[in-house]
Write an enzyme that holds these catalytic residues in place. Sequence first.
Site, short mmCIF file in Angstrom:
data_model
loop_
_atom_site.label_atom_id
_atom_site.label_comp_id
_atom_site.label_asym_id
_atom_site.label_seq_id
_atom_site.Cartn_x
_atom_site.Cartn_y
_atom_site.Cartn_z
N LYS A 170 -5.40 19.46 -48.20
CA LYS A 170 -4.61 17.95 -48.51
C LYS A 170 -4.92 17.09 -47.53
O LYS A 170 -4.78 16.99 -46.37
CB LYS A 170 -3.20 18.38 -48.17
CG LYS A 170 -2.09 17.23 -48.45
CD LYS A 170 -1.78 16.83 -47.14
CE LYS A 170 -0.78 15.71 -47.27
NZ LYS A 170 -1.63 14.42 -47.48
N GLY A 223 -3.25 15.10 -36.76
CA GLY A 223 -2.34 13.87 -37.05
C GLY A 223 -1.46 13.79 -35.77
O GLY A 223 -1.99 13.84 -34.81
N SER A 224 -0.24 13.08 -36.37
CA SER A 224 0.66 12.55 -35.37
C SER A 224 1.39 13.74 -34.31
O SER A 224 1.97 14.68 -35.05
CB SER A 224 1.65 11.50 -35.96
OG SER A 224 2.37 12.39 -36.83
N GLU A 245 -4.14 19.70 -33.53
CA GLU A 245 -4.73 18.27 -32.75
C GLU A 245 -3.99 17.07 -33.23
O GLU A 245 -3.72 16.67 -34.15
CB GLU A 245 -6.26 18.03 -33.16
CG GLU A 245 -7.18 19.22 -33.02
CD GLU A 245 -7.22 19.43 -31.50
OE1 GLU A 245 -6.83 18.56 -30.71
OE2 GLU A 245 -7.82 20.47 -31.29
N CYS A 279 -8.54 9.59 -31.97
CA CYS A 279 -7.76 10.31 -31.02
C CYS A 279 -8.48 10.50 -29.47
O CYS A 279 -7.71 10.73 -28.56
CB CYS A 279 -7.37 11.69 -31.60
SG CYS A 279 -8.51 12.45 -32.45
N GLN A 326 -0.11 0.19 -39.67
CA GLN A 326 -0.76 0.35 -38.41
C GLN A 326 -0.89 -0.98 -37.66
O GLN A 326 -0.92 -1.11 -36.38
CB GLN A 326 -2.29 0.82 -38.58
CG GLN A 326 -3.03 1.57 -37.34
CD GLN A 326 -2.32 2.63 -36.47
OE1 GLN A 326 -1.69 3.52 -37.03
NE2 GLN A 326 -2.00 2.12 -35.33
N GLU A 381 0.91 6.59 -27.50
CA GLU A 381 -0.35 6.29 -28.19
C GLU A 381 -0.09 4.85 -29.21
O GLU A 381 0.70 4.92 -30.14
CB GLU A 381 -0.56 7.39 -28.84
CG GLU A 381 -2.20 7.38 -29.35
CD GLU A 381 -2.69 8.54 -30.20
OE1 GLU A 381 -3.81 8.92 -29.89
OE2 GLU A 381 -1.90 9.16 -30.83
#
Length: 479
Positions: A170, A223-224, A245, A279, A326, A381
């Site tokens: 996905k 992702g987040s 991650e 990241c 974003q 972040e």
Amino acid sequence: MFKNLINGDWVEAPGVTRNINPSDTRDLIGEYAKADAAQTKDAIAAAQAAFPAWSLSTPQQRFDILDAVGSEILARRNELGDLLAREEGKTLPEAIGEVARAGNIFKFFAGEALRPGGEVLPSVRPGVGVEITREPVGVVGIITPWNFPIAIPAWKIAPALAYGNCVVFKPAELVPGSAWALADILSRSGLPKGVFNLVMGPGSQVGATLLDDARIAAITFTGSVGTGKRVAAACVGRMAKFQLEMGGKNPMVVLDDADLGVAVNCAVQSGFFSTGQRCTASSRVIVTEGIHDRFVAAVVEKLRSLKVDDARKTGTDLGPVVDASQLAQNLKYVEIARGEGATLAYGGDALEHNADGQPGFYMRPALFTDTTAGMRINGEEVFGPVVSVLRAKNYDEALHLANDTPFGLAAGIATTSLKYATHFKRHSQAGMVMVNLPTAGVDYHVPFGGRKGSSYGPREQGRYAAEFYTTVKTAYTQA
Ligand code: ADP
């Protein structure tokens, strides 16, 4: 419409996602399938049915397929890089580099399929032998973010297949083009039907279905932090294996004895390139007093020379931000930092058009100075071209500030001192440490991952990927 791949067939989905070019929002790249929960379940069923045979496939079969996939990706790197730059907004050279990385990853894991290894040990009991082997886990759900549209899928899909697992993939909704292109290559690679399935669609439908379905043995997620915690909770709830991650607030330490050119390159490369949307980006630069003012002046001069423009135009240094939300988040943090008393030394403003009048999500890179550890700009972040500078009295304070974060993905130091470099490598609380190198831009054949709030579970990439994509069996034999 670009369709989903389920059980070897391209299938229509109930909805459509429009893929828009962030360098020119008038440019529609294509319309892509948007699956729902029911279609996701079809993919899971296909993967489950394919698993018994695929889990027993030969290393030669897996090598041949993954090697061919890697070769096609590498041969088409310019074309796939162009698509990637068009949908994600990183510059063309960066995008082509990412595609090459994806191709090399498939080649690396093709080789790993031939090297599964294992151990043979004598038992503590007489006449008994012990064998330790690795077997595939089952059906792996792969959930990826938008910032590396082909490399992250590659570094999850390639090891999953190499070790004999089946996959439901996905991708992020913002970058379906690269995901579809990769699925297209995989669909022609000789994989038996159902071994690899592509399900494009929203996280709330497709992602959530993967998390909750008992037929998915393992979830690998990038992702987040917020979504990562949902993945963790769902997987623990049904005892599925998972690997996460997530975010970073990576430090780059610059010491008085650093080579100024190296330090500026490390900070600018890892803070601003790929529009800061990595990241592993260093968003905190911790600079000791003796070099601070010279360093800041040199970074500002460098930022002035960077060209913010269409990602695919020759000479562009920074492409646009990926999308409107974003961009809004980046601008919000610029305001927060100002409100906290930080000095905006450069940039930080949105540009509605590029030089050619194309509407896009352009932003001038932002550098803040006079920031302190307690400020939100140093704790949260941003995921954009926004970097803050912290002043440190000496190395000890710089190290303390570097580690003073809930995250621990990557950390860098610019120094010519062997003593400080050695000490930093040992005492940094990050999973990846760079000396005189940018924190972003890592090799494809060695482990990738972080500590503390950045990552959870076994490392990705290199030989260490086997830990997640296999399960160990210990067999005893009485002769
Ligand atoms: P980002 O800020 O990088 O978009 P997200 O965590 O929102 O980070 O997205 C990363 C991936 O997780 C995307 O593929 C997204 O669709 C997916 N995702 C989002 N929400 C969920 C959810 N509730 N369950 C599973 N996957 C999700």
